[in-house]
Design an enzyme around this catalytic site. Sequence first.
Site, PDB file in Angstrom:
ATOM      1  N   ALA A 109       0.854  -1.186   0.000  1.00  0.00           N
ATOM      2  CA  ALA A 109       0.000   0.000   0.000  1.00  0.00           C
ATOM      3  C   ALA A 109       0.893   1.240   0.000  1.00  0.00           C
ATOM      4  O   ALA A 109       2.099   1.144   0.244  1.00  0.00           O
ATOM      5  CB  ALA A 109      -0.900   0.017   1.235  1.00  0.00           C
ATOM      6  N   LYS A 110       0.333   2.363  -0.294  1.00  0.00           N
ATOM      7  CA  LYS A 110       1.061   3.638  -0.160  1.00  0.00           C
ATOM      8  C   LYS A 110       0.035   4.753  -0.076  1.00  0.00           C
ATOM      9  O   LYS A 110      -1.070   4.634  -0.618  1.00  0.00           O
ATOM     10  CB  LYS A 110       1.948   3.876  -1.386  1.00  0.00           C
ATOM     11  CG  LYS A 110       3.133   4.766  -1.096  1.00  0.00           C
ATOM     12  CD  LYS A 110       4.180   3.985  -0.348  1.00  0.00           C
ATOM     13  CE  LYS A 110       5.514   4.644  -0.314  1.00  0.00           C
ATOM     14  NZ  LYS A 110       6.565   3.663  -0.005  1.00  0.00           N
TER      15      LYS A 110
END
Length: 420
Positions: A109-110
Site C-alpha cells: 500500500a502507499k
Amino acid sequence: MPAGTADDTRLYEVACAQLDRAAAVIDLDPDQYTRLIEPRRSLVVSLPVRMDTGELVNFTGFRVQHTLTMGPTKGGLRFVPDLSLAQCGALAMFMTWKCALLALPFGGAKGGVRCDPAQLSTGEMERITRRYAAEIEPIIGPEQDIPAPDLGTGEREMAWFYDTYSHAVGHAEPACVTGKPQALGGTPGRKEATGLGVVFVLEAALEREGKVPAGQRVAIQGFGNVGAVVAAELHARGAQVVAVSDIGGAVAAPEGIDVPALAGWVREHGSVAGFPGAAAIERDALLEVDCDVLVPAAREGQITAANAPRLRCRLVVEAANGPTTPEADAILAERGIALLPDVLASGGGVTVSYFEWVQGHQKYVWTAEEIRERLRSQLRDAHSRVVEASGQLGVDQRTAALCLAVRRVGEAAQLRAVFP
Ligand code: GLU
C-alpha cells in the site's frame, strides 16, 4: 481532484512494465496477471484544515492498496508537494513485491497527503495528519492496512496517527501503525532500519566478491533518514564516503568525508550545503562522482537515460524506491555496472515494521540486538534467493527479485481463487 504529474504517470507505467517483464519471464498465468495489474482499492480524500492564519484550506490525501491477497496491506505515508494517485499506485505495487520478496505476510500500500511540510507549522502538520487518519480510518487497521513513515513523515506523525486511530476505535491500538516512537510501542531500530538494511545487503553482495565495505568509495544521494544512516554505518565500517547531497546542495571530498562531523553540521544548519570539511559540487553532479558504490537514497526517477552513460561507479545500490528508470537500467547493464534493486536493498524499513507490528500484537518487546540480527538474516536470505534466481532464470537481479515476488503473490491468488 488534482491530477498527477506526467512523471507520476510514467512511474505508474514503469510499475506495470516491471510486472509485464516478470510475467513474461516466469510465464505467469493470465488470470494471476489480471489479479495483479490493478490496485484493489484507491481512496482519495479532501481534508479541510484550519491554518494558523485562520484560513480554511483543502488538502488532498490518498491511500492505495495494491493487493489484499497476502494479508493486511503495508506501506508508508508520504507528505510531499507532488503526491498523486498515480504515484501512490506505483509505489503500492512496489510495496507488494518488496513484502513478497522478503516473505512478509502483507500486500503493498502507499498513501499520504499532498503538502509541503517545510511550509507548515507543527500545529498545521498535526491537524493535517489527524484529519487524514480520520478520513482513511474505514480502510485501515491492524488487520486491514498498516501505514508507516515515508518521505516527509516520521515518528511524530505516526504518534498522531496512532492516537487518532485509537480514539476512533475506543482503545489504544499500537498495531495500527509502525514507525511509532519507542515510548508508544515503537520498536528499537525502526528509525535506522532502511539505512541499515541497505548496508546489510551491500555487505552480502561485496562478500560474494571477497570484499568488505572498508576501502570502498561511496557516493550517497540524500542525507535524510535513509542516506544519513547509510553514510554513518559505512563510515563506521571503514568505507570512504566521497560525496553526499540533499535538497539544499552537495559536497564532495575524494579522500573521504568526516561523516559524524557532517551529521553535526546538518543538525545545526539543516543541509549538507556549506559544510566546511568538503568541497561544494552541483547537486546533479553527485550521481556522476567517481566512486565504487553509488547509493541513490532520495526519490524515484533519478538515474535516467540522460545521466546513466556518465555514471562512474561499479555498483548502484537502490536505497530509494524506483530511483532508476528502465532506460537507465538497460544502459547500466550494457556498461557492466551492477545494481542491487530497490525491492531488496530498501526492504529493511518494512521488515522492521513487520517486527513492530508483531510486537504490537504480542504486547511483547524484542531487544535491539534481536531486531538487528533478524533484520540482517532476513535480508541476507532474500539476497541469496535473488542471486540464485538471477542465475537460474538468466536475468538481472531486479527482474529476478520481481519474478520471485510475482510468483509468490500469483500463487497465493490462484490458491484463494476468485470470489464469487
Ligand atoms: N516507507 C517505507 C518503504 O517504502 C516503509 C514502509 C513500511 O514500513 O511499512 O519501504
